[in-house]
Design a protein around this motif. Sequence first.
Motif, PDB file in Angstrom:
ATOM      1  N   GLN A   2      -0.910   2.915  12.014  1.00 46.60           N
ATOM      2  CA  GLN A   2      -0.723   1.479  12.071  1.00 46.60           C
ATOM      3  C   GLN A   2       0.044   1.005  10.837  1.00 46.60           C
ATOM      4  OE1 GLN A   2      -4.563  -0.340  12.474  1.00 46.60           O
ATOM      5  NE2 GLN A   2      -5.018   0.672  14.420  1.00 46.60           N
ATOM      6  N   PRO A   3       0.891  -0.021  10.973  1.00 48.44           N
ATOM      7  CA  PRO A   3       1.684  -0.500   9.826  1.00 48.44           C
ATOM      8  C   PRO A   3       0.842  -0.836   8.599  1.00 48.44           C
ATOM      9  CG  PRO A   3       2.462  -1.497  11.859  1.00 48.44           C
ATOM     10  CD  PRO A   3       1.213  -0.739  12.216  1.00 48.44           C
ATOM     11  N   THR A   4      -0.341  -1.441   8.812  1.00 50.71           N
ATOM     12  CA  THR A   4      -1.180  -1.781   7.660  1.00 50.71           C
ATOM     13  C   THR A   4      -1.669  -0.529   6.931  1.00 50.71           C
ATOM     14  OG1 THR A   4      -3.082  -1.926   9.174  1.00 50.71           O
ATOM     15  CG2 THR A   4      -1.957  -3.985   8.598  1.00 50.71           C
ATOM     16  N   LEU A   8      -1.106   0.686   3.096  1.00 50.95           N
ATOM     17  CA  LEU A   8      -2.210   1.103   2.231  1.00 50.95           C
ATOM     18  C   LEU A   8      -1.919   2.455   1.590  1.00 50.95           C
ATOM     19  CD1 LEU A   8      -5.357   0.068   4.321  1.00 50.95           C
ATOM     20  CD2 LEU A   8      -4.643  -0.876   2.108  1.00 50.95           C
ATOM     21  N   ALA A   9      -1.410   3.404   2.375  1.00 46.91           N
ATOM     22  CA  ALA A   9      -1.077   4.723   1.845  1.00 46.91           C
ATOM     23  C   ALA A   9       0.008   4.613   0.767  1.00 46.91           C
ATOM     24  CB  ALA A   9      -0.620   5.646   2.965  1.00 46.91           C
ATOM     25  N   ILE A  15       0.078   3.272  -6.968  1.00 44.99           N
ATOM     26  CA  ILE A  15      -0.964   3.225  -8.006  1.00 44.99           C
ATOM     27  C   ILE A  15      -1.048   4.560  -8.728  1.00 44.99           C
ATOM     28  CG2 ILE A  15      -3.463   3.120  -8.377  1.00 44.99           C
ATOM     29  CD1 ILE A  15      -3.576   1.039  -6.118  1.00 44.99           C
ATOM     30  N   TRP A  16      -1.130   5.657  -7.983  1.00 42.12           N
ATOM     31  CA  TRP A  16      -1.278   6.974  -8.602  1.00 42.12           C
ATOM     32  C   TRP A  16      -0.025   7.381  -9.371  1.00 42.12           C
ATOM     33  CZ3 TRP A  16      -4.033  10.010  -4.051  1.00 42.12           C
ATOM     34  CH2 TRP A  16      -5.386   9.637  -4.030  1.00 42.12           C
ATOM     35  N   ILE A 225      -9.482   4.299  -0.636  1.00 37.97           N
ATOM     36  CA  ILE A 225      -8.518   4.113   0.450  1.00 37.97           C
ATOM     37  C   ILE A 225      -8.088   5.458   1.017  1.00 37.97           C
ATOM     38  CG2 ILE A 225      -6.175   3.351   1.005  1.00 37.97           C
ATOM     39  CD1 ILE A 225      -6.554   1.068  -0.991  1.00 37.97           C
ATOM     40  N   TRP A 226      -7.820   6.412   0.122  1.00 41.24           N
ATOM     41  CA  TRP A 226      -7.369   7.733   0.571  1.00 41.24           C
ATOM     42  C   TRP A 226      -8.425   8.394   1.459  1.00 41.24           C
ATOM     43  CZ3 TRP A 226      -2.512   9.315   0.125  1.00 41.24           C
ATOM     44  CH2 TRP A 226      -2.205  10.646   0.378  1.00 41.24           C
TER      45      TRP A 226
END
Length: 295
Positions: A2-4, A8-9, A15-16, A225-226
């Motif tokens: 999904q686009p969302t 998120l990924a 961030i990382w 999240i991951w």
Amino acid sequence: MQPTDILLALAVVIIWGSNFVVIKLGLQGLPPILFTALRFLFAALPLVFFVKRPTLPFRLLAGFALFQFALQFTLLYSGIELGFPPGLASLVIQLQVFFTIGLAVLLLGERPHLPQIAGALIALAGMALVASQLDAKPTVIGFVMVIAAGLSWATANIFSKQMGKVNAIELVVWASLLAVPPLVVASLLVEGVDAWIKAATQLNWTSAWAILFQSYPNTLVGFGIWSILMRKYPTSTIAPFALLVPVTGMLSATLLLGEPMQWWKIVAGMLVLGGLGVNLFGTRVGRWLNLQRAG
């Protein structure tokens, strides 16, 4: 996806990747071992009072805490403090993938596939190029320490392989807590009380922000999240996003710290990412080709 979830990924990747810049900024006011201890202290608190301990044997939890958090990040922070460029560190530490394969062969009896061996050789060519361009002794030592950080990460992966299914947030919070005592002792023995006093007297918003970024967005939000995405989609769908971490790491170091992007860094990055890609996709491509021939 999904686009969302794609967004998120990508957010986790950013961030990382940018975290290596944050490490460099935090080290301007904090010694590396104390910095590591503070990161995991805040990652554990206050959540440890609200999150139950994962149902794991203590040796697995403690081993994961030691190698994934305490040792890996002490070595990584120390390597960057010694002058190894943070953008390049985001690339070099990806050797953990191949260290994991090697340790799994030695300790768990797994058999490496040809694409994994080929990918490791390609990535090692990239590391050889990096090593050939380092001339300052502290930078070379920093390079070795970042490689050792990758080996520590790989060792933690072996502990993870023996855990089975476990809640990622529970694991991260409690492993963070267990990492703090040895880090505090190591900081007192190696860096000394004077370093603590100096860090406290010179504490500024940059150092405080670096600690909090390491603890919450990077450690808790990123891993959380991951973990959700890994449970929602096949590993083969999510894992390729990790290949973007060194890309964002090197780009953010160039944009935010002015780290030069020499030709050899680009070539080394292409070799390492190419090796990771062969490791990740080689077996599936081979199976697809066999199916095409059979059809």
